[in-house]
Enzyme design. Structure first.
Site, short mmCIF file in Angstrom:
data_model
loop_
_atom_site.label_atom_id
_atom_site.label_comp_id
_atom_site.label_asym_id
_atom_site.label_seq_id
_atom_site.Cartn_x
_atom_site.Cartn_y
_atom_site.Cartn_z
N CYS A 1 47.85 58.59 31.82
CA CYS A 1 48.72 60.03 31.26
C CYS A 1 48.70 60.33 29.69
O CYS A 1 48.67 62.03 29.93
CB CYS A 1 49.53 60.94 32.31
SG CYS A 1 48.42 60.29 33.97
N HIS B 1 51.33 67.45 30.73
CA HIS B 1 50.52 66.75 31.21
C HIS B 1 50.49 66.86 32.75
O HIS B 1 51.50 66.88 33.28
CB HIS B 1 50.98 65.10 31.63
CG HIS B 1 50.35 64.33 32.06
ND1 HIS B 1 49.20 64.48 33.29
CD2 HIS B 1 51.00 63.86 33.69
CE1 HIS B 1 48.55 63.40 33.98
NE2 HIS B 1 49.75 63.11 34.19
N ASN C 1 46.65 66.03 39.90
CA ASN C 1 46.78 65.39 39.07
C ASN C 1 45.72 64.73 38.16
O ASN C 1 45.20 63.34 39.18
CB ASN C 1 48.46 64.41 38.92
CG ASN C 1 48.97 63.54 37.57
OD1 ASN C 1 47.80 63.32 36.90
ND2 ASN C 1 50.02 62.83 38.11
C1 LIG Z 1 55.18 62.50 44.48
C2 LIG Z 1 56.21 63.18 45.14
C3 LIG Z 1 55.58 64.79 45.37
C4 LIG Z 1 56.93 62.88 46.46
O1 LIG Z 1 58.07 63.57 46.40
P1 LIG Z 1 59.95 62.56 47.10
O2 LIG Z 1 60.28 63.87 47.20
O3 LIG Z 1 60.20 61.90 45.73
O4 LIG Z 1 58.94 61.77 48.36
P2 LIG Z 1 59.59 60.97 48.02
O5 LIG Z 1 58.92 59.53 48.05
O6 LIG Z 1 61.65 61.01 48.50
O7 LIG Z 1 59.91 60.98 50.20
C5 LIG Z 1 60.56 62.06 50.83
C6 LIG Z 1 60.82 62.62 52.05
O8 LIG Z 1 58.98 62.93 52.13
C7 LIG Z 1 57.64 62.31 52.36
N1 LIG Z 1 56.88 62.29 52.30
C8 LIG Z 1 56.23 62.28 50.90
N2 LIG Z 1 55.26 62.24 50.66
C9 LIG Z 1 55.00 63.39 51.57
C10 LIG Z 1 53.85 63.63 51.81
N3 LIG Z 1 51.94 63.86 51.15
N4 LIG Z 1 53.65 64.31 53.19
C11 LIG Z 1 54.45 64.57 53.99
N5 LIG Z 1 56.36 63.79 53.73
C12 LIG Z 1 56.05 63.49 52.22
C13 LIG Z 1 59.09 60.53 52.63
O9 LIG Z 1 58.12 59.82 53.53
C14 LIG Z 1 60.14 61.16 52.76
O10 LIG Z 1 60.32 61.29 54.33
P3 LIG Z 1 61.39 59.99 55.07
O11 LIG Z 1 62.58 59.89 53.65
O12 LIG Z 1 61.51 60.82 56.45
O13 LIG Z 1 60.72 58.88 54.83
C15 LIG Z 1 56.96 63.12 43.68
O14 LIG Z 1 58.22 62.18 43.80
C16 LIG Z 1 56.84 63.51 41.94
O15 LIG Z 1 55.72 64.31 42.10
N6 LIG Z 1 57.04 62.16 41.56
C17 LIG Z 1 56.33 62.86 40.14
C18 LIG Z 1 54.64 61.95 40.09
C19 LIG Z 1 54.11 62.07 39.31
O16 LIG Z 1 54.37 62.92 38.50
N7 LIG Z 1 52.75 61.11 38.69
C20 LIG Z 1 52.27 60.55 37.99
C21 LIG Z 1 52.59 60.66 36.63
S1 LIG Z 1 51.78 60.23 35.61
#
Ligand SMILES: CC(C)(COP(=O)(O)OP(=O)(O)OC[C@H]1O[C@@H](n2cnc3c(N)ncnc32)[C@H](O)[C@@H]1OP(=O)(O)O)[C@@H](O)C(=O)NCCC(=O)NCCS
Lengths: 82, 312
Positions: free
Chosen positions: B114, B238, B268
């Site tokens: 990215c 980004h 993204n």
């Molecule tokens: C991916 C992202 C949205 C996930 O959000 P988060 O709050 O960190 O999610 P987690 O993985 O900690 O999961 C938290 C809960 O939400 C749930 N969850 C995750 N994705 C979900 C979705 N798409 N829909 C519903 N629930 C979801 C998980 O299962 C978890 O539930 P649990 O605690 O009951 O198991 C976030 O971490 C993010 O955007 N990170 C940056 C990623 C990024 O920018 N990547 C590219 C970089 S170039």
């Protein structure tokens, strides 16, 4: 810093990041159930608290901070300088 | 040596197929409200079978060249930032050059995920300043839908496909500021696509890294350009997650700047996200000629690169 002072400062950070009025941020409040602070906002609050208080809040510890009081206690124990 | 380099035009390719949150596979077990609140994303574009990393690149770059009135035969170098080519070898840049009709151009791919477009833009500016090339095409292009695990709701909701391009040429007044870049290979497992596999993402760790690190990188890019965040007209990070973008904007204190939010209906798009946002903001007037824009790429590696440009 006393626990009250930490709470005041911590509540200010929470308001800055989430828009929740600092007066609502009291020791007994649960982040997810009462304040509607989601996991991503928790990370932001933790990062801001690390900066402000000069401490480290590792992911494992962050997971266990369910209430505002938990967070204030953690910050106090982590050895905040005055 | 010429004194400086500038961007003369942008171009974009957005796949026609729009996939809203409610159109995602039901097997993901996610919902529109969750996705919008955690990422800001409402919809993304997904490339069709006839759209490839190369074809989307050629379309975007062709539009940028046409917009600037430049003959493709005059292009000296094509830089393709991508991490989603269907082949390990060859890279795609040579095919993009041929599709454009850039017959005498050198060509190579950049895999900085990215952050790739910002690395490419910096390399293009250096090549122009050093006199190695007079006209450089820099493309960010991704078809990450090919590499998604469509059963993993933690990653599949985030990504989209597309391509954005910029043309860089010499300028008497430098309009591409010094790059501030860095990397941390100890975090290589945060985002990866193993050979023959699908994309893995440790979302919480990336989010934490981003909200901890980006503000400082952004401020250093401003300092390197001799300005303060308050001088910025545009902030174009980004487009990883709107929550990361909002956190960065808050910590940076770019109080006078318009902040790019292309992710909302684009998802993204990795290396394509910054040029896609710039192309749109230039076309719709949010980015005006002479505006100072901070570009900040970051992603798998981890790699990052930030620089301030002047909008053409
Ligand atoms: C991916 C992202 C949205 C996930 O959000 P988060 O709050 O960190 O999610 P987690 O993985 O900690 O999961 C938290 C809960 O939400 C749930 N969850 C995750 N994705 C979900 C979705 N798409 N829909 C519903 N629930 C979801 C998980 O299962 C978890 O539930 P649990 O605690 O009951 O198991 C976030 O971490 C993010 O955007 N990170 C940056 C990623 C990024 O920018 N990547 C590219 C970089 S170039």
């Amino acid at each position: 810093m006393s626990n009250d002072e930490i709470l005041t400062e911590f509540a200010r950070l929470v308001q800055e990041i989430t828009g929740i009025n600092a007066a609502q941020v009291t020791a007994d409040k649960s982040f997810t159930n009462d304040l509607d602070v989601d996991s991503l906002s928790m990370v932001e609050v933790a990062t801001a608290a690390e900066d402000r208080f000069g401490i480290a809040i590792p992911d494992d510890a962050l997971k266990n901070l369910k209430t505002v009081g938990d967070a204030v206690d953690f910050i106090a124990k982590a050895g905040v300088a005055a | 040596m010429t004194s400086g380099a500038r961007i003369v035009a942008f171009g974009e390719h957005r796949p026609p197929r729009v996939v809203g949150n409610d159109d995602l596979p039901a097997a993901l077990g996610t919902d529109d409200a969750w996705i919008q609140s955690r990422t800001g994303i409402r919809s993304r574009r997904i490339a069709g079978p006839d759209e490839s990393v190369v074809s989307m690149s050629a379309d975007a770059a062709g539009k940028a060249l046409a917009g600037a009135g430049i003959d493709p035969a005059d292009v000296d170098l094509v830089l393709l930032a991508t991490c989603s080519m269907p082949t390990q070898v060859p890279g795609g840049a040579a095919q993009v050059a041929s599709a454009l009709g850039a017959r005498s151009a050198g060509a190579f791919d950049i895999n900085a995920a990215c952050a790739g477009f910002c690395y490419g833009l910096s390399a293009a500016a250096d090549a122009v300043r050093a006199g190695t090339a007079r006209t450089v095409v820099v493309v960010g292009s991704e078809k990450l839908s090919d590499w998604m695990d469509w059963t993993d709701r933690r990653s599949a909701i985030l990504f989209g496909d597309g391509a954005g391009a910029a043309v860089v040429q010499a300028a008497s007044k430098p309009s591409i500021g010094p790059v501030v870049w860095g990397s941390d290979g100890t975090l290589s497992s945060l985002i990866d696509i193993p050979a023959g596999g699908k994309l893995n993402l440790d979302g919480p760790a990336v989010f934490r890294w981003a909200t901890t690190s980006l503000g400082d990188i952004a401020r250093r890019a401003c300092t390197a350009a001799g300005i303060t965040p308050a001088d910025l007209d545009l902030v174009v990070p980004h487009q990883a997650n709107l929550r990361i973008i909002t956190a960065l904007a808050r910590s940076l204190g770019a109080t006078n700047a318009v902040v790019a939010d292309d992710i909302v209906d684009t998802g993204n798009t990795s290396a394509a996200s910054i040029p896609l946002a710039l192309a749109r903001m230039t076309a719709d007037g949010r980015a005006r000629p002479g505006d100072r824009a901070l570009l900040l790429g970051f992603g798998a590696g981890m790699t990052w690169a930030g620089l301030v440009i002047e909008v053409p």
